[in-house]
Design an enzyme around this catalytic site. Structure first.
Site, mmCIF file in Angstrom:
data_model
loop_
_atom_site.group_PDB
_atom_site.id
_atom_site.type_symbol
_atom_site.label_atom_id
_atom_site.label_comp_id
_atom_site.label_asym_id
_atom_site.label_seq_id
_atom_site.Cartn_x
_atom_site.Cartn_y
_atom_site.Cartn_z
ATOM 1 N N SER A 108 0.828 -1.212 0.000
ATOM 2 C CA SER A 108 0.000 0.000 0.000
ATOM 3 C C SER A 108 0.858 1.256 0.000
ATOM 4 C CB SER A 108 -0.879 -0.009 1.252
ATOM 5 O OG SER A 108 -1.457 1.262 1.437
ATOM 6 N N TYR A 133 -1.378 0.010 9.984
ATOM 7 C CA TYR A 133 -1.675 -0.645 8.699
ATOM 8 C C TYR A 133 -0.486 -0.506 7.728
ATOM 9 C CZ TYR A 133 -3.692 -0.938 3.999
ATOM 10 O OH TYR A 133 -3.921 -1.237 2.675
#
Ligand code: 15L
Length: 261
Positions: A108, A133
């Site tokens: 990501s 995350y």
């Protein structure tokens, strides 16, 4: 036809990718929850990423793995740890134990989310995660490095921007990727003969990009979609400002300030 396992197959992005990959591969789909509308050609298996023995059975016999499973936003540490740290480790370990060589890892943009928006960055920068995350995705990229160097796996990590039919704010004009451009990158990851351990950015042909995606272009990536086609609408929506400079000035946006999402 090669058989490819897609983890996290019930998710929004994988649901967009499935029809784009189906013409080229026999798909095995895994998730912990029910996968929506599988076709007769898709083989669905329910599995928890936390269960290595179950994962070994799921990956056995496939030619490659497209790992999108896990948690896709900011969350508390227990959630991120179980889904993205243990989960990613188990996927790589199951691949090694079952002799599956290729993995495409859904990383990501949040691996580098604390870089300022004014900086145009190559892939080879020190990670600056903007969240637990993002940190877990940096761990996944590092797993790719370890398993490539130590065990000979072939891994493409894609630092995905935002996958949606169209970008909806200024930040997404920089990082957006269409489903068909992402499908192209996934296919490069599954097929390209020179993949050892590569990391690329997952974005379309975006005029306002913050990233230098030469690594992807060297592998033959030719994006067909452009975020600029949606610029007027995304700018008019005026959704970008939170009032907190950490979110407003850095690439990761709201992930730079969120504790859960
Ligand atoms: C991501 O990595 C998330 O999975 C996705 O839900 C979006 O929030 C995206 O980043 C983003 O940065 O917009």
């Amino acid at each position: 036809m090669k058989t490819i396992l897609i983890t996290g197959a019930a998710g929004g992005v994988t649901t967009m990718l499935r029809p784009l990959l189906r013409p080229f591969y026999r798909l095995r789909l895994s998730d912990r929850v029910a996968v929506p509308s599988p076709t007769v050609d898709e083989d669905v298996v329910q599995a928890e990423l936390g269960d290595l023995s179950a994962l070994r059975r799921v990956v056995a016999g496939v030619d490659g793995i497209v790992h999108f499973g896990g948690y896709s936003r900011e969350a508390d540490w227990a959630t991120i740890h179980d889904a993205n740290i243990v989960g990613a480790y188990n996927v790589f370990e199951a691949a090694r134990l079952e002799g599956v060589k290729r993995i495409v890892f859904a990383s990501s943009n949040h691996v580098v989310g604390f870089y300022p928006r004014t900086q145009t960055m190559p892939i080879e920068v020190t990670v600056r995660p903007d969240s637990r995350y993002g940190l877990s995705k940096a761990f996944g990229e590092a797993l790719g490095s370890l398993y490539a160097d130590k065990y000979g796996l072939e891994v493409l990590s894609i630092r995905i921007g935002h996958v949606l039919p169209k970008p909806f704010d200024k930040r997404r004009l920089a990082i957006w990727i269409s489903a068909r451009d992402l499908a192209q990158l996934v296919r490069i990851g599954l097929e390209h003969p020179e993949i050892r351990n590569q990391v690329i950015y997952g974005m379309s042909d975006n005029k306002r990009a913050w990233w230098d995606n030469s690594n992807a272009f060297r592998l033959g990536y030719k994006p067909v979609d452009r975020s600029e086609d949606y610029a007027a609408e995304a700018i008019a929506a005026d959704r970008d400002t939170t009032g907190d400079p950490r979110a407003d000035l850095n690439q990761g946006g709201e992930f730079c300030i969120a504790e859960t999402m």
